[in-house]
Design an enzyme around this catalytic site. Structure first.
Site, PDB file in Angstrom:
ATOM      1  N   SER A 174       3.306  -1.416  10.595  1.00 27.53           N
ATOM      2  CA  SER A 174       4.894  -1.431  10.427  1.00 27.53           C
ATOM      3  C   SER A 174       5.643  -2.703  10.246  1.00 27.53           C
ATOM      4  CB  SER A 174       5.211  -1.135  12.098  1.00 27.53           C
ATOM      5  OG  SER A 174       4.613   0.243  12.302  1.00 27.53           O
TER       6      SER A 174
ATOM      7  N   GLY B 190       2.968  -0.916   4.243  1.00 30.90           N
ATOM      8  CA  GLY B 190       2.787   0.702   4.051  1.00 30.90           C
ATOM      9  C   GLY B 190       4.075   1.193   3.719  1.00 30.90           C
ATOM     10  N   GLY B 191       4.865   1.627   4.542  1.00 33.25           N
ATOM     11  CA  GLY B 191       5.957   2.450   4.236  1.00 33.25           C
ATOM     12  C   GLY B 191       7.210   1.345   3.778  1.00 33.25           C
TER      13      GLY B 191
ATOM     14  N   GLY C 123       2.439   3.028  11.079  1.00 32.02           N
ATOM     15  CA  GLY C 123       3.431   4.320  10.735  1.00 32.02           C
ATOM     16  C   GLY C 123       4.088   4.717  12.168  1.00 32.02           C
TER      17      GLY C 123
ATOM     18  N   HIS D 230      -9.710   1.273   4.990  1.00 36.76           N
ATOM     19  CA  HIS D 230      -8.432   1.538   5.662  1.00 36.76           C
ATOM     20  C   HIS D 230      -8.488   2.392   6.750  1.00 36.76           C
ATOM     21  CE1 HIS D 230      -4.273   2.950   6.350  1.00 36.76           C
ATOM     22  NE2 HIS D 230      -3.992   1.621   5.624  1.00 36.76           N
TER      23      HIS D 230
ATOM     24  N   ASN E 265       0.689  -1.139   0.116  1.00 35.88           N
ATOM     25  CA  ASN E 265      -0.033   0.038   0.034  1.00 35.88           C
ATOM     26  C   ASN E 265       0.863   0.929   0.007  1.00 35.88           C
ATOM     27  OD1 ASN E 265      -2.036   1.845   0.223  1.00 35.88           O
ATOM     28  ND2 ASN E 265      -2.489   1.611   2.496  1.00 35.88           N
ATOM     29  N   TRP E 266       0.942   1.786  -1.223  1.00 32.81           N
ATOM     30  CA  TRP E 266       1.849   3.192  -1.288  1.00 32.81           C
ATOM     31  C   TRP E 266       1.248   4.442  -0.575  1.00 32.81           C
ATOM     32  CZ3 TRP E 266       3.772   2.996  -7.123  1.00 32.81           C
ATOM     33  CH2 TRP E 266       4.460   1.983  -7.292  1.00 32.81           C
ATOM     34  N   LYS E 267       0.047   4.194  -0.229  1.00 32.68           N
ATOM     35  CA  LYS E 267      -0.429   5.383   0.032  1.00 32.68           C
ATOM     36  C   LYS E 267      -0.600   6.665  -0.836  1.00 32.68           C
ATOM     37  CE  LYS E 267      -0.278   3.706   4.600  1.00 32.68           C
ATOM     38  NZ  LYS E 267      -0.253   3.919   6.223  1.00 32.68           N
TER      39      LYS E 267
ATOM     40  N   GLU F 104      -5.609  -4.680  10.889  1.00 36.82           N
ATOM     41  CA  GLU F 104      -4.613  -3.305  11.033  1.00 36.82           C
ATOM     42  C   GLU F 104      -4.654  -2.804  12.340  1.00 36.82           C
ATOM     43  OE1 GLU F 104      -4.807  -0.484   8.046  1.00 36.82           O
ATOM     44  OE2 GLU F 104      -6.741  -0.109   8.406  1.00 36.82           O
TER      45      GLU F 104
ATOM     46  N   GLU G 216      -7.024   4.984   7.689  1.00 39.46           N
ATOM     47  CA  GLU G 216      -7.109   6.465   7.166  1.00 39.46           C
ATOM     48  C   GLU G 216      -8.220   6.966   6.734  1.00 39.46           C
ATOM     49  OE1 GLU G 216      -2.344   5.741   6.894  1.00 39.46           O
ATOM     50  OE2 GLU G 216      -3.464   6.011   5.032  1.00 39.46           O
TER      51      GLU G 216
END
Length: 244
Positions: A206, A227-228, A167, A93, A9-11, A161, A95
């Site tokens: 994470s 994610g990151g 993050g 998600h 997931n690049w966001k 999640e 967010e």
């Protein structure tokens, strides 16, 4: 044995040009294994990725409209995503739930629309830190799951999640992840019967090359929503190799 899914997931990162460069680097470095890779990219980068991803790497969207088409400015329909080559769409998600105030009913509507057009929804659920500190993470997450699957068929992926681990550098332990994944599995069996056996449950929060193998070694954790660590190809290769 269920094939692990590594959903990247690049966001809100990477332009179409940057996406193409990432895909070309991945093509150079990726070796085949038993894990399915899927890239959840911004909508404007999907076409570029579709043309340059290595064979077998799937494409996904980070969101999808609950509407088939019409006067919904700024939204992207499931049919549009399918046409550009997407296989998956993330819905619910944390967010989106927090910043866009999406409810469980909104998530279910998006998941149904995705399925109606041949997309596989990745339905996200998980608790915040205050819920976990009160010891209510299982009940809270299963409540979210129930509301987010109303009218949704078993052609789905579930991503657990814990919001407090996204993050932040904090990661739920493998036992934490399995506690929720096992509870989710039981709820899915109750809802879908034997079809639940093939539903993949991902952990997100994470995830990195040095912890993914331990997390995915648990019986009810079938991959990760990352994610990151999805933004750099060497990290993706590291996670992919850790699951061989």
């Amino acid at each position: 044995m269920t094939q692990n899914l590594l959903a990247l997931n690049w966001k809100m990162n990477k332009t179409p040009a940057e996406a193409r460069a990432w895909a070309e680097e991945l093509r150079e470095k990726l070796t085949a294994n038993d894990t399915e890779l899927a890239v959840m990219a911004p909508a404007v980068a999907l076409a570029s990725l579709a043309a340059h991803l290595p064979p077998g790497v799937a494409l996904g969207a980070q969101d999808v409209s609950a509407h088939e088409s019409g006067a919904y400015t700024g939204e992207t329909s499931a049919a549009m995503l399918v046409d550009v080559g997407a296989k998956y769409a993330v819905v619910g998600h944390s967010e989106r739930r927090e910043y866009h105030h999406e409810t469980d009913a909104d998530v279910a509507a998006k998941a149904k629309q995705a399925q109606a057009n041949g997309l596989i929804p990745i339905v996200c659920v998980g608790e915040g830190l205050n819920v976990r500190e009160q010891g209510e993470q299982v009940a809270y997450t299963l409540g979210q799951l129930e509301g987010s699957l109303v009218g949704v068929g078993p052609e789905v992926v579930i991503a657990y999640e814990p919001v407090w681990a996204i993050g932040t550098g904090k990661t739920a332990t493998a036992d934490d992840a399995e506690e929720l994944a096992a509870a989710i599995r039981d709820a899915l069996i109750e809802r879908y019967g034997s079809d639940a056996d093939g539903i993949r449950i991902l952990y997100g929060g994470s995830v990195k090359p040095d912890n993914i193998a331990t997390l995915c070694a648990k019986p009810n954790v079938n991959g990760a929503l990352v994610g990151g660590a999805s933004l750099k190809v060497p990290d993706v290769i590291g996670m992919n190799d850790a699951l061989k």
